[in-house]
Write an enzyme that holds these catalytic residues in place. Sequence first.
Site, PDB file in Angstrom:
ATOM      1  N   ARG A  84       0.824  -1.222   0.000  1.00  0.00           N
ATOM      2  CA  ARG A  84       0.000   0.000   0.000  1.00  0.00           C
ATOM      3  C   ARG A  84       0.853   1.265   0.000  1.00  0.00           C
ATOM      4  O   ARG A  84       0.348   2.356  -0.171  1.00  0.00           O
ATOM      5  CB  ARG A  84      -0.889   0.016   1.250  1.00  0.00           C
ATOM      6  CG  ARG A  84      -2.060  -0.892   1.097  1.00  0.00           C
ATOM      7  CD  ARG A  84      -3.111  -0.569   2.159  1.00  0.00           C
ATOM      8  NE  ARG A  84      -3.800  -1.804   2.452  1.00  0.00           N
ATOM      9  CZ  ARG A  84      -3.763  -2.434   3.610  1.00  0.00           C
ATOM     10  NH1 ARG A  84      -3.108  -1.939   4.626  1.00  0.00           N
ATOM     11  NH2 ARG A  84      -4.412  -3.553   3.768  1.00  0.00           N
ATOM     12  N   LYS A 198       3.569 -19.660   6.170  1.00  0.00           N
ATOM     13  CA  LYS A 198       2.780 -20.147   7.290  1.00  0.00           C
ATOM     14  C   LYS A 198       2.330 -18.951   8.128  1.00  0.00           C
ATOM     15  O   LYS A 198       2.977 -17.915   8.027  1.00  0.00           O
ATOM     16  CB  LYS A 198       3.562 -21.159   8.118  1.00  0.00           C
ATOM     17  CG  LYS A 198       4.614 -20.546   9.076  1.00  0.00           C
ATOM     18  CD  LYS A 198       5.161 -21.558  10.010  1.00  0.00           C
ATOM     19  CE  LYS A 198       4.581 -21.449  11.384  1.00  0.00           C
ATOM     20  NZ  LYS A 198       5.085 -20.349  12.201  1.00  0.00           N
ATOM     21  N   HIS A 228       9.775 -23.038   6.684  1.00  0.00           N
ATOM     22  CA  HIS A 228      11.210 -22.774   6.479  1.00  0.00           C
ATOM     23  C   HIS A 228      12.096 -23.817   7.156  1.00  0.00           C
ATOM     24  O   HIS A 228      13.265 -23.949   6.829  1.00  0.00           O
ATOM     25  CB  HIS A 228      11.576 -21.342   6.873  1.00  0.00           C
ATOM     26  CG  HIS A 228      11.704 -21.097   8.341  1.00  0.00           C
ATOM     27  ND1 HIS A 228      10.630 -20.878   9.154  1.00  0.00           N
ATOM     28  CD2 HIS A 228      12.786 -21.049   9.157  1.00  0.00           C
ATOM     29  CE1 HIS A 228      11.047 -20.689  10.391  1.00  0.00           C
ATOM     30  NE2 HIS A 228      12.349 -20.796  10.423  1.00  0.00           N
ATOM     31  N   GLU A 266      13.578 -21.685  22.272  1.00  0.00           N
ATOM     32  CA  GLU A 266      13.967 -20.325  21.876  1.00  0.00           C
ATOM     33  C   GLU A 266      14.199 -19.496  23.129  1.00  0.00           C
ATOM     34  O   GLU A 266      13.417 -19.589  24.085  1.00  0.00           O
ATOM     35  CB  GLU A 266      12.863 -19.678  21.040  1.00  0.00           C
ATOM     36  CG  GLU A 266      12.628 -20.360  19.725  1.00  0.00           C
ATOM     37  CD  GLU A 266      11.608 -19.593  18.893  1.00  0.00           C
ATOM     38  OE1 GLU A 266      12.033 -18.783  18.072  1.00  0.00           O
ATOM     39  OE2 GLU A 266      10.410 -19.796  19.107  1.00  0.00           O
ATOM     40  N   ASP A 285       1.853 -22.165  16.323  1.00  0.00           N
ATOM     41  CA  ASP A 285       3.013 -21.483  15.751  1.00  0.00           C
ATOM     42  C   ASP A 285       4.149 -22.459  15.440  1.00  0.00           C
ATOM     43  O   ASP A 285       4.819 -22.327  14.419  1.00  0.00           O
ATOM     44  CB  ASP A 285       3.495 -20.411  16.744  1.00  0.00           C
ATOM     45  CG  ASP A 285       4.598 -19.538  16.180  1.00  0.00           C
ATOM     46  OD1 ASP A 285       4.484 -19.141  15.009  1.00  0.00           O
ATOM     47  OD2 ASP A 285       5.583 -19.259  16.906  1.00  0.00           O
ATOM     48  N   HIS A 290       6.474 -26.707  12.153  1.00  0.00           N
ATOM     49  CA  HIS A 290       7.881 -27.104  12.199  1.00  0.00           C
ATOM     50  C   HIS A 290       8.110 -28.437  12.926  1.00  0.00           C
ATOM     51  O   HIS A 290       8.858 -29.282  12.479  1.00  0.00           O
ATOM     52  CB  HIS A 290       8.723 -26.028  12.891  1.00  0.00           C
ATOM     53  CG  HIS A 290       8.531 -24.652  12.327  1.00  0.00           C
ATOM     54  ND1 HIS A 290       8.327 -24.418  10.993  1.00  0.00           N
ATOM     55  CD2 HIS A 290       8.515 -23.428  12.917  1.00  0.00           C
ATOM     56  CE1 HIS A 290       8.206 -23.116  10.779  1.00  0.00           C
ATOM     57  NE2 HIS A 290       8.307 -22.497  11.939  1.00  0.00           N
ATOM     58  N   LYS A 390       9.051 -20.341  24.183  1.00  0.00           N
ATOM     59  CA  LYS A 390       9.751 -19.049  24.134  1.00  0.00           C
ATOM     60  C   LYS A 390      10.339 -18.801  25.521  1.00  0.00           C
ATOM     61  O   LYS A 390       9.816 -19.287  26.522  1.00  0.00           O
ATOM     62  CB  LYS A 390       8.763 -17.928  23.826  1.00  0.00           C
ATOM     63  CG  LYS A 390       7.993 -18.124  22.528  1.00  0.00           C
ATOM     64  CD  LYS A 390       8.685 -17.468  21.373  1.00  0.00           C
ATOM     65  CE  LYS A 390       7.867 -17.535  20.100  1.00  0.00           C
ATOM     66  NZ  LYS A 390       8.709 -17.471  18.905  1.00  0.00           N
TER      67      LYS A 390
HETATM   68  C1  BG6 Z   1       8.493 -19.075  13.007  1.00  0.00           C
HETATM   69  C2  BG6 Z   1       7.645 -18.785  14.206  1.00  0.00           C
HETATM   70  O1  BG6 Z   1       7.795 -19.853  12.080  1.00  0.00           O
HETATM   71  O2  BG6 Z   1       9.660 -19.789  13.417  1.00  0.00           O
HETATM   72  C3  BG6 Z   1       8.424 -17.993  15.229  1.00  0.00           C
HETATM   73  O3  BG6 Z   1       6.499 -18.062  13.802  1.00  0.00           O
HETATM   74  C4  BG6 Z   1       9.708 -18.686  15.582  1.00  0.00           C
HETATM   75  O4  BG6 Z   1       7.652 -17.767  16.404  1.00  0.00           O
HETATM   76  C5  BG6 Z   1      10.472 -19.066  14.321  1.00  0.00           C
HETATM   77  O5  BG6 Z   1      10.484 -17.810  16.379  1.00  0.00           O
HETATM   78  C6  BG6 Z   1      11.672 -19.941  14.651  1.00  0.00           C
HETATM   79  O6  BG6 Z   1      12.457 -20.119  13.505  1.00  0.00           O
HETATM   80  P1  BG6 Z   1      14.015 -20.364  13.616  1.00  0.00           P
HETATM   81  O7  BG6 Z   1      14.459 -20.578  12.211  1.00  0.00           O
HETATM   82  O8  BG6 Z   1      14.613 -19.153  14.270  1.00  0.00           O
HETATM   83  O9  BG6 Z   1      14.171 -21.580  14.483  1.00  0.00           O
END
Ligand code: BG6
Length: 541
Positions: A84, A198, A228, A266, A285, A290, A390
């Site tokens: 935008r 995602k 990813h 994390e 999430d 993942h 987290k």
């Molecule tokens: C993302 C999540 O898909 O993956 C995040 O939405 C998370 O909350 C992240 O922090 C972790 O990815 P990586 O590659 O840092 O392990």
Amino acid sequence: MSDSPVITASGGTLTAERVRHKPASKTVNPLRIGLQTERNPQACAMVIFGVSGDLTSRKLMPALYDLYVSVPLPPGFSIVGISRRDWSDDEFRSVMRDAVRENATRPFTDDAWDSFARGLFYVRGDFDNPELYGQLRERLETVDSERGTNGNHLYYLATPPSFYEEISAGLGNAGLVKRQEIYSNPRANGWDRIVIEKPFGHDLASAQHLNAAINAVFAEPQIYRIDHYLGKETVQNVLAFRFANILFEPVWNRHYVDQIQVTVAESLGIENRAAYYEEAGALRDMVQSHMLQLLSVVAMEPPAFFNGDALRDEKVKVLRSVVPPDGDRVAKDVVRGQYSDGYVAGTEVVGYREEDGVDPDSRTETFVSLKLEIDNWRWNGVPFYLRTGKRLPRRVTEIAIQFKSVPHLMFKLTEGQTLPPNVLTMRIQPDEGISLRVAAKVPGAGTKLQPVQMDFDYGASFGQAGPDAYVRLLLDAMLGDPTLFARDDEIDTAWSLMQPILDVWADQPSTMPIPTYEAGTWGPAEAELLLANDRRTWRRP
Ligand code: BG6
């Protein structure tokens, strides 16, 4: 000694005899040869929706620049950014220049940038406005004819998920999608593919709805759902480790494996993503996407080929064998938690409910641990323990396969001594590598035993880290290789495993407290209990 060839820096080969007379410094690590890619995609125009967002600056644009200079991408490769913001092409280029300078891995040079930037264009618009798609069509026609992209279009949705359906429909209505029902079907008038970030859906029903909506415009072979984690080198290395070596598969089953622990920890909190995270929570999430991907690559049967269908058929098959943790199992086998204030790496941090943008009475989980069982011949009776959170003490992702003890130990252990069983640990990040814990004899008289580690370090062996996950995945999407993307039935099956948990949690009264854990610790006490009930303990990675 065999005369197997060694590849030299100049690309020639030497026999072992010649190598003996060659100074070591002139040879290169032969493992590094494989790091060069021979996969060159056709020229295409990549259309990024939501190009002013964080994902584009931090990940997409730097990855595209890296690909442009390293693969290299064809000179006609072009990007049409949409958002935008009121930007001209030049303003767009200038913002992207800063992003690439800051975040690309490959060296930034003015020459490379100028050549890359000539293919950058910008279209301003609202995703719900049909006029946007008309403007986009005109721009793509010009790009296709002037830059030789020949109708090859990669649409990338880097927007909030609430726009996915609308954008896909907008593209379809504007005639911007040539439907293609099978993989790798080269056509004279080019191809159209869509890459979707995602989260894909919020629950089973919304994911099914979204799949149906996107499928109404794009055929499945044109849809690339990104996770990813599948682009991470070390996740792919799990496949190489399992299926390119003879040693491990024979023991990769319930006869030898006692338990498997998957940890995605994390140390970060929710950063600036309160609005998203409040709605998502750790189960949606991390686990639905993942962690179930990690579980599938570690537990699936060997695929016959490394291709999109063969690999994803096996992943879906194993996910379908996971026993859904429903009803009473949720209370017994699933633990959620929320961090309170504490210290992470010596820094004081606030609790989740005090984070900016978070409801002070929030019931969103920032930690989940769960036990899953896989009802098939290979895994029956082997618990898979998953945990993610987290504000845990450190950032670490690993898969640990703990084996059973030997059936009979002929060595006498000293009073009170136990011999820890073999553990194979695949470290996905950081310090990527694989370790095997084995028992060894302590030097000296007597037969004292002690566990020791055999280590493979990814970086040290190959002399450099692998590319960022986005580099790999974007290249695959341009090449039309969907192997490392999630298929519709995979998404569906993953959500169907999570849905019973979400249902039980949604039915719990809001007065029922959620376990908390102090930031900087390994989660709530209930998570320890989950394993203690099985007479096991979590690893401390
Ligand atoms: C993302 C999540 O898909 O993956 C995040 O939405 C998370 O909350 C992240 O922090 C972790 O990815 P990586 O590659 O840092 O392990």
